[in-house]
Motif scaffolding. Structure first.
Motif, mmCIF file in Angstrom:
data_model
loop_
_atom_site.group_PDB
_atom_site.id
_atom_site.type_symbol
_atom_site.label_atom_id
_atom_site.label_comp_id
_atom_site.label_asym_id
_atom_site.label_seq_id
_atom_site.Cartn_x
_atom_site.Cartn_y
_atom_site.Cartn_z
ATOM 1 N N ASP A 158 79.626 72.969 58.150
ATOM 2 C CA ASP A 158 79.303 71.569 57.875
ATOM 3 C C ASP A 158 80.484 70.621 58.039
ATOM 4 O O ASP A 158 80.290 69.434 58.312
ATOM 5 C CB ASP A 158 78.751 71.425 56.451
ATOM 6 N N ASP A 186 82.934 61.544 61.248
ATOM 7 C CA ASP A 186 81.575 61.813 60.780
ATOM 8 C C ASP A 186 80.913 60.587 60.174
ATOM 9 O O ASP A 186 79.693 60.444 60.234
ATOM 10 C CB ASP A 186 81.594 62.926 59.723
ATOM 11 N N SER A 210 76.932 59.435 60.319
ATOM 12 C CA SER A 210 76.361 58.387 59.481
ATOM 13 C C SER A 210 77.209 57.130 59.560
ATOM 14 O O SER A 210 78.428 57.181 59.404
ATOM 15 C CB SER A 210 76.271 58.848 58.020
ATOM 16 N N ARG A 239 72.723 58.391 62.073
ATOM 17 C CA ARG A 239 71.970 57.543 61.153
ATOM 18 C C ARG A 239 72.731 56.241 60.895
ATOM 19 O O ARG A 239 73.967 56.253 60.786
ATOM 20 C CB ARG A 239 71.728 58.265 59.826
ATOM 21 N N PRO A 292 74.817 64.065 52.924
ATOM 22 C CA PRO A 292 73.649 64.862 53.296
ATOM 23 C C PRO A 292 72.403 64.601 52.468
ATOM 24 O O PRO A 292 71.300 64.935 52.898
ATOM 25 C CB PRO A 292 74.142 66.301 53.098
ATOM 26 N N SER A 342 70.926 61.952 52.069
ATOM 27 C CA SER A 342 70.081 60.969 52.758
ATOM 28 C C SER A 342 69.893 61.356 54.225
ATOM 29 O O SER A 342 69.693 60.490 55.082
ATOM 30 C CB SER A 342 70.709 59.576 52.669
ATOM 31 N N SER A 343 69.950 62.644 54.507
ATOM 32 C CA SER A 343 69.964 63.104 55.898
ATOM 33 C C SER A 343 68.705 62.742 56.685
ATOM 34 O O SER A 343 68.715 62.795 57.916
ATOM 35 C CB SER A 343 70.174 64.618 55.947
ATOM 36 N N LYS A 344 67.655 62.366 56.003
ATOM 37 C CA LYS A 344 66.424 61.999 56.714
ATOM 38 C C LYS A 344 66.123 60.515 56.616
ATOM 39 O O LYS A 344 64.975 60.088 56.794
ATOM 40 C CB LYS A 344 65.253 62.832 56.183
ATOM 41 N N THR A 361 67.224 56.634 57.983
ATOM 42 C CA THR A 361 67.961 55.759 58.887
ATOM 43 C C THR A 361 67.201 54.447 59.042
ATOM 44 O O THR A 361 65.996 54.378 58.798
ATOM 45 C CB THR A 361 68.187 56.439 60.256
#
Length: 477
Positions: free
Chosen positions: A47, A296, A348, A391, A455, A457-459, A461
């Motif tokens: 990661d 990142d 992000s 994102r 991570p 809020s990884s889904k 955007t």
């Protein structure tokens, strides 16, 4: 040492130089373009990861020598090195006299893939009843030799990357001396594996503190010297990230970076940046790549504000707001995108917006419309970055007075005048208009920034999180 020097006289140097060593400017230009490719390849099964470049004379000579890359594949010279450097490094095939950044990036990707295939086979061939309880480590190399450029070490954080670099320096000396006096030999792969996955060593590794959710991630914060930017840098660092603190106020940025280094080790640097200037933004990103290997997270927090009735708003004020709040966000995001795309592992971007991006108000047309432009830019970038895992989200604060460079300017007096209150009553005024009846502080906004950066809020955007205490007119719809 004297005996070794006598026996090996005329045989040190691993056959001498095979590849011409690049000068500092040419080497760093190549690395600035290609390190994200190496880091992206290494992130295939982990990661977070930090890179450290070693261009010392010893590293350059070894990587560029006739026999150094070949000798490096014999194995580690010391069992204690295995945990940090693995049994052998990746020796990249690259000729800087005939090839450039694209070829080096491709060589990194191909080399890491081939190394990972070897390492998985090494693990599968040597695992037994005693070592089978331990999962395979990330399969990529920890040390990479680059002819003409030097060595790139990697680790879960900057400290571990430097440890791998330092240990490999010792390996260079041992391998060179052993070759000079008759030939370097190492452990077999089975013997090396038994040490690398020795239960007692693995037990010691298991005692390490749990990793933060952003360990090994690289975050760049513009406007990081004060206010929300400073609080965001602190919040991200507390979760394990390595922070590039960028600000026009270099002294303030350095103070924040020094604070992070004192608290967490080598996880903060300061970069003087004018976000309105294309060249300095490019250099800001370049510094991040050369210091830590890639990027990142971008937090775009650099800001200012002016307040005046429309008829008193000068063209200079209008242009200044758009230069910082629209152009500045665009330039930082564009350069961040370039690195994130090269890495190929997503990322992000968080824009620090304003309640004013959603709510029209008097006497702030330049500021409010520029913030609205940045908000819509974030949505556009979310559309463009989504297919690549990038994102882009926005945090909208309101009335964050504490520690803010904006509120220490004329903006505070002008906003107090607009609302018909005294300056020392302004905080109470803002608190009174929120549904929750609260004041908003930089740390409150930083919590939302950290959530969107990480991570959890990884889904998500293209979204907006308001941190304003509840201003009805700003409810997104």
């Amino acid at each position: 040492a004297a005996a070794l020097a006598e026996v090996g006289r005329g045989h040190f140097g691993l056959g001498g130089r095979k590849t011409a060593e690049l000068g500092e400017e040419d080497a760093t230009t190549l690395l600035a373009h290609s390190l994200p490719a190496l880091r992206g390849a290494l992130l295939a099964d982990t990661d977070g990861l930090i890179l450290e470049v070693d261009r010392s004379p010893e590293a350059l000579a070894f990587a560029s020598s006739v026999r150094g890359p070949e000798v490096s594949q014999v194995g580690a010279p010391c069992p204690d090195h295995l945990i940090s450097t693995k049994h052998k490094p990746l020796a990249v095939s690259f000729d800087p006299a005939a090839e450039g950044a694209e070829e080096l990036s491709a060589a990194f990707r191909t080399g890491v893939d081939e190394y990972a295939d070897w390492y998985r086979g090494y693990y599968a061939a040597n695992i037994d009843a005693e070592t089978g309880q331990f999962a395979i480590d990330p399969a990529g190399p920890r040390v990479t030799l680059v002819p003409g450029i030097g060595i790139v070490a990697s680790g879960r954080d900057a400290q571990r990357a430097r440890m791998a670099r330092d240990l490999y320096h010792r390996a260079i000396a041992v391998q060179d001396a052993a070759e000079a006096v008759g030939g370097f030999r190492s452990l077999s792969e089975r013997e090396a594996f038994a040490i690398e996955y020795w239960p007692l060593e693995r037990y010691k590794l298991a005692l390490a503190p749990p990793a933060g959710e952003l360990e090994g991630r690289i975050a760049l914060v513009t406007g990081g010297a004060s206010g929300i930017g400073r609080a965001s840098a602190r919040a991200l660092a507390a979760r394990g990230a390595h922070i590039v603190v960028a600000d026009l106020n270099l002294a303030g940025a350095q103070e924040v970076a020094d604070e992070l280094v004192a608290a967490y080790g080598r996880r903060g640097i300061a970069v003087e940046t004018d976000v309105t200037d294309e060249r300095t933004v490019e250099e800001m990103i370049r510094r991040a790549v050369l210091e830590y290997g890639g990027l990142d997270i971008l937090v775009a927090s650099a800001g200012l504000a002016t307040s005046a009735p429309l008829t008193d708003t000068t063209l200079a004020d209008w242009e200044l707001n758009y230069a910082v709040l629209a152009r500045g966000f665009f330039l930082a995001a564009r350069e961040a995108f370039r690195v994130l795309v090269e890495q190929g592992r997503g990322g992000s971007i968080v824009f620090v917006g304003s309640k004013n991006a959603l709510v029209a108000g008097a006497n702030a047309a330049a500021y409010s419309s520029a913030k609205a432009a940045a908000l819509h830019l974030a949505r556009c970038l979310a559309e463009e970055g989504g297919p690549q895992g990038i994102r882009v989200n926005t945090v909208n604060p309101d009335a964050v007075i504490e520690g803010s460079g904006i509120w220490s300017s004329d903006w505070k007096a002008e906003r107090a005048s607009t609302y018909g209150v005294d300056e020392d009553e302004l905080l109470a005024f803002y608190r009174g208009r929120t549904k929750l009846g609260v004041s908003v502080y930089p740390g409150d906004v930083a919590e939302a920034v950290a959530f969107l950066a990480g991570p959890r809020s990884s889904k998500s955007t293209g979204n907006i999180i308001n941190v304003d205490g509840g201003v009805t007119a700003a409810y997104p719809r």
